[in-house]
Design an enzyme around this catalytic site. Structure first.
Site, PDB file in Angstrom:
ATOM      1  N   ASP A  38      -4.102  -4.713  -3.687  1.00 53.02           N
ATOM      2  CA  ASP A  38      -3.312  -5.464  -2.716  1.00 53.02           C
ATOM      3  C   ASP A  38      -2.010  -4.746  -2.387  1.00 53.02           C
ATOM      4  OD1 ASP A  38      -2.664  -7.626  -1.065  1.00 53.02           O
ATOM      5  OD2 ASP A  38      -1.581  -8.651  -2.669  1.00 53.02           O
ATOM      6  N   ASN A  86     -11.649 -11.501   4.583  1.00 49.98           N
ATOM      7  CA  ASN A  86     -11.079 -10.365   5.322  1.00 49.98           C
ATOM      8  C   ASN A  86     -11.681 -10.176   6.708  1.00 49.98           C
ATOM      9  OD1 ASN A  86     -10.516  -8.232   2.407  1.00 49.98           O
ATOM     10  ND2 ASN A  86      -9.174  -9.727   3.386  1.00 49.98           N
TER      11      ASN A  86
END
EC number: 2.5.1.-
Length: 260
Positions: A38, A86
């Site tokens: 991340d 996503n």
């Protein structure tokens, strides 16, 4: 400092890393490390770059992490590459992510294979775009018999979806009379997850400072030690990886029990 047998790159060992490595107990190395990769977008934004530049820089971080896995004989590494959520990102970013996957496999597959890395994918792989899916399937097939390190790549993965699909599979078996509901326990349930033949992670690493699991390995992480660093994923290097292992070894893992 352990000797690197097959470096993925030519990353230099820093003095800080060397000092940390001297604290590591080689007999208490985590068998399975999971990482939520991340911070790519924030890394790029801070530099005035497109988000894809952050994702590309993040690929180099994976290279450094694999080096450390080699150095310390980590058996399993699971990385969160693309979640079921996503798909909500802009189409050009999604396309760039899959282009990077193909590029990475083309560039690194032969090296990974020659060094005994087995590539696996966890997630709803059948829904990936055709080209990237085929390249991934080739990599999985080519490395299927390797045993040095298992690299699990979570693609189109969601922890809740994984659990729901496992429950549905077991429910169908129960409806057909192929399993007695009284036989169903945690061990049985685990056999129907994407990670059926993989031990639960000992250590989960979260770069970027966020304090959440983000729908990653929800079932498997019940007793996993979690290590969070404010370092964004593209800046995550060997030192951070070694620090995570050192901190993990300082934990008292009780698995819900109490020492008496």
């Amino acid at each position: 400092m352990p000797r690197r047998l097959w470096p993925f790159g030519q990353t230099k060992t820093s003095a800080d890393e060397q000092a940390l490595s001297e604290q590591i107990d080689p007999h208490r190395i985590p068998k399975h490390i999971a990482i939520i990769m991340d911070g790519n977008g924030r890394w790029a934004k801070r530099r005035g770059l497109p988000r894809v530049a952050g994702h590309r820089a993040g690929v180099e971080s994976l290279r450094r992490v694999l080096e450390v896995c080699e150095d310390y004989n980590i058996a399993y590494l699971t990385v969160y590459a693309f979640s079921t959520e996503n798909w909500k990102r802009p189409a050009d970013e999604v396309n760039a992510l899959f282009d990077l996957l193909v590029e990475y496999l083309h560039r690194e597959l032969n090296t990974l294979h020659s060094k005994g890395v087995r590539i696996r994918a966890i997630g709803k792989i059948e829904d990936l775009p055709g080209g990237p899916r085929r390249e991934l399937e080739k990599a999985i097939a080519k490395t299927a018999n390797n045993t040095r390190l298992v690299l699990n790549v979570a693609l189109n993965y969601g922890g809740r979806f994984e659990i729901v699909e496992a429950v549905k599979s077991i429910a169908r078996l129960a409806a057909e009379g192929k399993v007695n509901p009284d036989q169903i326990d945690e061990k049985y349930m685990s056999q129907y997850l994407y990670t059926a033949d993989v031990p639960d992670p000992d250590l989960l690493i979260r770069p970027s400072g966020e304090l959440r699991l983000s729908n990653f390995l929800l079932w498997q992480s019940a007793y996993t030690e979690i290590w969070v660093t404010p370092t964004l994923w593209p800046d995550f290097g060997r030192k951070e990886m070694v620090q995570a292992i050192v901190d993990y070894q300082g934990r008292d893992r009780r698995f819900g029990g109490v020492k008496v």
